[in-house]
Design a protein around this motif. Structure first.
Motif, PDB file in Angstrom:
ATOM      1  N   ALA A  91      -3.949  -1.912  13.153  1.00 35.64           N
ATOM      2  CA  ALA A  91      -3.205  -2.064  11.898  1.00 35.64           C
ATOM      3  C   ALA A  91      -2.440  -0.785  11.567  1.00 35.64           C
ATOM      4  O   ALA A  91      -1.278  -0.830  11.115  1.00 35.64           O
ATOM      5  N   ALA A  92      -3.081   0.370  11.814  1.00 30.67           N
ATOM      6  CA  ALA A  92      -2.452   1.651  11.457  1.00 30.67           C
ATOM      7  C   ALA A  92      -1.250   1.943  12.342  1.00 30.67           C
ATOM      8  O   ALA A  92      -0.164   2.306  11.855  1.00 30.67           O
ATOM      9  N   ILE A  93      -1.408   1.759  13.638  1.00 30.26           N
ATOM     10  CA  ILE A  93      -0.345   2.158  14.567  1.00 30.26           C
ATOM     11  C   ILE A  93       0.852   1.197  14.517  1.00 30.26           C
ATOM     12  O   ILE A  93       1.976   1.569  14.849  1.00 30.26           O
ATOM     13  N   SER A  94       0.584  -0.032  14.102  1.00 27.04           N
ATOM     14  CA  SER A  94       1.675  -1.018  14.159  1.00 27.04           C
ATOM     15  C   SER A  94       2.402  -1.179  12.830  1.00 27.04           C
ATOM     16  O   SER A  94       3.432  -1.849  12.765  1.00 27.04           O
ATOM     17  N   GLU A  95       1.860  -0.571  11.760  1.00 24.24           N
ATOM     18  CA  GLU A  95       2.522  -0.792  10.459  1.00 24.24           C
ATOM     19  C   GLU A  95       3.791   0.065  10.352  1.00 24.24           C
ATOM     20  O   GLU A  95       3.909   1.112  10.985  1.00 24.24           O
ATOM     21  N   ILE A  96       4.690  -0.398   9.541  1.00 29.69           N
ATOM     22  CA  ILE A  96       5.952   0.324   9.410  1.00 29.69           C
ATOM     23  C   ILE A  96       6.312   0.591   7.956  1.00 29.69           C
ATOM     24  O   ILE A  96       6.785   1.679   7.605  1.00 29.69           O
ATOM     25  N   GLY A  97       6.006  -0.404   7.090  1.00 30.69           N
ATOM     26  CA  GLY A  97       6.441  -0.296   5.693  1.00 30.69           C
ATOM     27  C   GLY A  97       5.883   0.915   4.980  1.00 30.69           C
ATOM     28  O   GLY A  97       6.624   1.671   4.317  1.00 30.69           O
ATOM     29  N   ALA A  98       4.584   1.154   5.139  1.00 26.72           N
ATOM     30  CA  ALA A  98       3.948   2.256   4.424  1.00 26.72           C
ATOM     31  C   ALA A  98       4.430   3.596   4.972  1.00 26.72           C
ATOM     32  O   ALA A  98       4.734   4.526   4.210  1.00 26.72           O
TER      33      ALA A  98
ATOM     34  N   ILE B  79       0.856  -1.201   0.000  1.00 29.11           N
ATOM     35  CA  ILE B  79       0.000   0.000   0.000  1.00 29.11           C
ATOM     36  C   ILE B  79       0.887   1.244   0.000  1.00 29.11           C
ATOM     37  O   ILE B  79       0.639   2.214  -0.724  1.00 29.11           O
ATOM     38  N   GLY B  80       1.944   1.203   0.811  1.00 30.89           N
ATOM     39  CA  GLY B  80       2.874   2.331   0.863  1.00 30.89           C
ATOM     40  C   GLY B  80       3.481   2.608  -0.508  1.00 30.89           C
ATOM     41  O   GLY B  80       3.585   3.763  -0.935  1.00 30.89           O
ATOM     42  N   LEU B  81       3.829   1.548  -1.203  1.00 28.03           N
ATOM     43  CA  LEU B  81       4.433   1.690  -2.524  1.00 28.03           C
ATOM     44  C   LEU B  81       3.447   2.347  -3.505  1.00 28.03           C
ATOM     45  O   LEU B  81       3.811   3.254  -4.257  1.00 28.03           O
ATOM     46  N   VAL B  82       2.198   1.884  -3.468  1.00 26.51           N
ATOM     47  CA  VAL B  82       1.174   2.441  -4.364  1.00 26.51           C
ATOM     48  C   VAL B  82       0.969   3.933  -4.063  1.00 26.51           C
ATOM     49  O   VAL B  82       0.949   4.778  -4.968  1.00 26.51           O
ATOM     50  N   VAL B  83       0.846   4.252  -2.768  1.00 27.40           N
ATOM     51  CA  VAL B  83       0.630   5.657  -2.381  1.00 27.40           C
ATOM     52  C   VAL B  83       1.849   6.484  -2.808  1.00 27.40           C
ATOM     53  O   VAL B  83       1.722   7.602  -3.315  1.00 27.40           O
ATOM     54  N   TRP B  84       3.041   5.924  -2.594  1.00 29.46           N
ATOM     55  CA  TRP B  84       4.276   6.630  -2.983  1.00 29.46           C
ATOM     56  C   TRP B  84       4.265   6.935  -4.480  1.00 29.46           C
ATOM     57  O   TRP B  84       4.581   8.043  -4.906  1.00 29.46           O
ATOM     58  N   LEU B  85       3.844   5.921  -5.290  1.00 28.67           N
ATOM     59  CA  LEU B  85       3.816   6.108  -6.747  1.00 28.67           C
ATOM     60  C   LEU B  85       2.854   7.221  -7.155  1.00 28.67           C
ATOM     61  O   LEU B  85       3.089   7.952  -8.107  1.00 28.67           O
ATOM     62  N   PHE B  86       1.784   7.358  -6.408  1.00 31.91           N
ATOM     63  CA  PHE B  86       0.810   8.420  -6.722  1.00 31.91           C
ATOM     64  C   PHE B  86       1.277   9.792  -6.232  1.00 31.91           C
ATOM     65  O   PHE B  86       1.011  10.809  -6.855  1.00 31.91           O
ATOM     66  N   LEU B  87       1.966   9.809  -5.072  1.00 34.84           N
ATOM     67  CA  LEU B  87       2.287  11.101  -4.451  1.00 34.84           C
ATOM     68  C   LEU B  87       3.687  11.628  -4.776  1.00 34.84           C
ATOM     69  O   LEU B  87       3.976  12.800  -4.528  1.00 34.84           O
ATOM     70  N   VAL B  88       4.526  10.747  -5.280  1.00 33.85           N
ATOM     71  CA  VAL B  88       5.897  11.170  -5.562  1.00 33.85           C
ATOM     72  C   VAL B  88       5.869  12.322  -6.586  1.00 33.85           C
ATOM     73  O   VAL B  88       4.926  12.450  -7.362  1.00 33.85           O
ATOM     74  N   ARG B  89       6.904  13.181  -6.523  1.00 32.63           N
ATOM     75  CA  ARG B  89       6.898  14.421  -7.341  1.00 32.63           C
ATOM     76  C   ARG B  89       6.498  14.184  -8.801  1.00 32.63           C
ATOM     77  O   ARG B  89       5.762  14.973  -9.382  1.00 32.63           O
ATOM     78  N   SER B  90       6.974  13.057  -9.361  1.00 34.70           N
ATOM     79  CA  SER B  90       6.681  12.793 -10.778  1.00 34.70           C
ATOM     80  C   SER B  90       5.357  12.043 -10.962  1.00 34.70           C
ATOM     81  O   SER B  90       4.956  11.748 -12.085  1.00 34.70           O
ATOM     82  N   GLY B  91       4.690  11.731  -9.865  1.00 29.07           N
ATOM     83  CA  GLY B  91       3.442  10.951  -9.934  1.00 29.07           C
ATOM     84  C   GLY B  91       2.241  11.835 -10.259  1.00 29.07           C
ATOM     85  O   GLY B  91       2.359  13.062 -10.331  1.00 29.07           O
ATOM     86  N   PRO B  92       1.066  11.188 -10.428  1.00 22.38           N
ATOM     87  CA  PRO B  92      -0.137  11.936 -10.820  1.00 22.38           C
ATOM     88  C   PRO B  92      -0.543  13.016  -9.805  1.00 22.38           C
ATOM     89  O   PRO B  92      -1.134  14.023 -10.183  1.00 22.38           O
TER      90      PRO B  92
END
Lengths: 231, 321
Positions: free
Chosen positions: A166-173, A77-90
């Protein structure tokens, strides 16, 4: 063993003296994960209600997708969000990447399927005639949703606990979209990784203890509410 | 409120659940809809309650077309077959129903008190509604519907869930209790005794089609076909190209206007009476006698008044009454 014991003593000292850095990270964690859970609740409860009650083509597929989402690895999920929000993303122009908002978005996407899934299951467990009764008595859509949510509160509180957990314990995203920037986007989980990788065991243990206490405290609070209403 | 149904069709998938050409429920009347399981009785109630959208045809309340939706629902009170309550006390459930119908607060308590007294549920008001016994829940279910004071009240199997003594008492008391509310009442039951005791009009529904409708005397006294007669408890005796239907409890021992030969096979001693079972032309029948019949002397002669005997051609239509 000594290292663990010394680390634990130092951790307790840090917590006891109210270490400023520790408080700041803990507070940020609460704000980020709390906001994500709240948003997941606002979106997930009506969606779960609709999923449980509505009949439409593709409903089973949608339920399958929600169930898959409940077990989706946060880093994906973190990767998908990163792809959308990264400077070159949509959505790069929004300048959200490596901010707390980006972390809230990612954690929201992690928590929402859990809230939707738990809510749908809780609503489906209610008497099947309840929607007819409410409709017959003249309850509007909002009133029906509110009354149904009250009836399904045990399941919905479980959904909140699962979502917040789930939110407080996740790290990857959080690491991927927040960047673990000190003073900006560092939360308890990412701070634990940072401190332990630096060999700062006491700090890592202190952060871990705070995380556990916070997760336990929030869940205990919700459990008390849940069980009091169930009595 | 006067209700007229014309050309009502309701499909569920490929199945035609209801197919009613015409049905009239006069204002202020009590009508029992009877029929076997799966006849479409509850579906008809749902259509009247405005809960089914995909129907064709017309349902008119006082001559004005009642379209499925909130406007129609507001004029109907419906006690479902399975009582359903939200968590909280019985009083909170009654109050919620009235609140959703936008009844002012002061009037809500008066109405709750009224139905609580009438239906004997005053002692249950503080109890949790979801923990009531079957009979208690059914009482509250009916009370909630009547508290709405709607012009049309629908009761689906109102006496289901009661134990036998309570049911008997309610069969006696409920009609008078219901009459105190000025409403057109439609109740669904699969029990013909319940229908006959509680309603002045009967509608026999089978396979979604109205087989008979009218006053209790009309429908019960002159069933239009053998299947309806059978449902109403008539004993059907096969004959030459016809079926003879004998009204329930119409047979008595000895000669009479229309005589039959009962081949006895069982005698039940019921205190001072004897229930004699056997077959007439292969069909099961029984007669109640005050003296034990002599066994082993052949068939027992039994008879019925001609007014209680109807004959149907095998094509089902009645040929005489």
């Amino acid at each position: 063993m000594d290292a663990l014991w010394d680390g634990l003593k130092e951790a307790l000292r840090l917590i006891g003296t109210g270490d400023a850095g520790l408080r700041e990270v803990a507070w940020r964690t609460i704000v980020v994960s709390g906001s994500a859970t709240l948003l997941a609740l606002l979106a997930g409860v009506p969606a779960g209600y609709a999923l449980a009650r509505a009949r439409f083509p593709g409903r089973t597929i949608l339920i399958g997708l929600v169930n898959t989402g409940m077990g989706m690895p946060p880093v994906v999920i973190g990767l998908v969000v990163w792809l959308f929000l990264v400077r070159s993303g949509p959505f790069g122009d929004l300048n959200l990447i490596y901010t707390k908002r980006a972390m809230v978005i990612a954690q929201f996407l992690i928590a929402t399927p859990l809230v939707v899934g738990f809510t749908a299951a809780a609503v489906q467990a209610l008497p099947p005639q309840l929607p007819d009764l409410l409709q017959h008595l003249g309850a509007g859509r909002l009133a029906s949703l509110w009354i149904t949510a009250k009836e399904a509160h045990l399941g919905i509180l479980a959904a909140v606990m699962a979502g917040f957990g789930a939110a407080i314990s996740e790290i990857g995203a959080s690491m991927t979209v927040g960047g673990n920037l000190q003073g900006e986007t560092r939360v308890l989980t990412t701070a634990i990784v940072t401190e332990s990788s630096r060999g700062q065991n006491a700090e890592a243990i202190a952060l871990g203890l705070v995380l556990l206490v916070m997760a336990f405290g929030v869940n205990l609070l919700l459990t008390v509410v849940q069980q009091r209403r169930a009595a | 409120m006067d209700i007229r149904i014309q050309g009502l069709r309701f499909r569920r998938g490929h199945r035609l659940d209801l197919n009613i050409e015409e049905l009239w429920l006069p204002s202020g009347s009590t009508t029992a809809i009877v029929g076997p399981n799966g006849a479409g009785k509850s579906t008809l109630l749902r259509c009247l309650a405005g809960l089914e959208r995909s129907l064709t045809g017309t349902i008119a309340f006082d001559g004005v077309r009642a379209r499925p939706g909130a406007e129609t629902r507001r004029r109907v009170a419906y006690a479902f077959q399975q009582p359903v309550f939200v968590s909280g006390s019985v009083e909170a459930n009654l109050d919620l129903a009235l609140r959703l119908r936008k009844v002012p607060a002061a009037e809500r308590s008066a109405r709750i008190e009224e139905v609580a007294q009438l239906f004997g549920i005053a002692g249950l008001l503080d109890r949790r509604a979801t923990r009531l016994s079957g009979g208690e829940a059914q009482r509250v279910n009916i009370a909630r519907a009547l508290a709405l004071r709607a012009p049309l009240t629908l009761l689906d199997e109102p006496l289901a869930g009661f134990d036998s003594p309570t049911r008997r008492a309610l069969l006696h008391d409920l009609p008078a209790m219901l009459r105190s509310f000025e409403t057109t009442l439609v109740l669904v039951t699969h029990d013909r005794d319940e229908a006959l005791r509680m309603a002045e009009r009967l509608v026999v529904l089978e396979g979604g089609v109205v087989r008979a409708a009218g006053s209790r005397a009309e429908v019960y006294g002159r069933p239009p076909d053998a299947a309806t007669a059978a449902f109403l408890g008539y004993t059907l005796i096969p004959g030459d190209g016809e079926v003879v239907a004998i009204a329930p409890r119409a047979l008595h021992g000895g000669p009479g206007e229309v005589e039959f030969a009962l081949e006895m096979d069982d005698i039940l001693e019921l205190g001072p009476r004897f229930e004699v079972w056997g077959t007439i032309n292969g069909a099961r029948a029984s007669v109640t006698l005050t003296e034990r019949p002599r066994e082993g002397v052949g068939a027992l002669v039994v008879s019925a008044r001609s007014v209680d005997v109807r004959r149907y051609r095998l094509g089902q239509e009645a040929v005489s009454g």
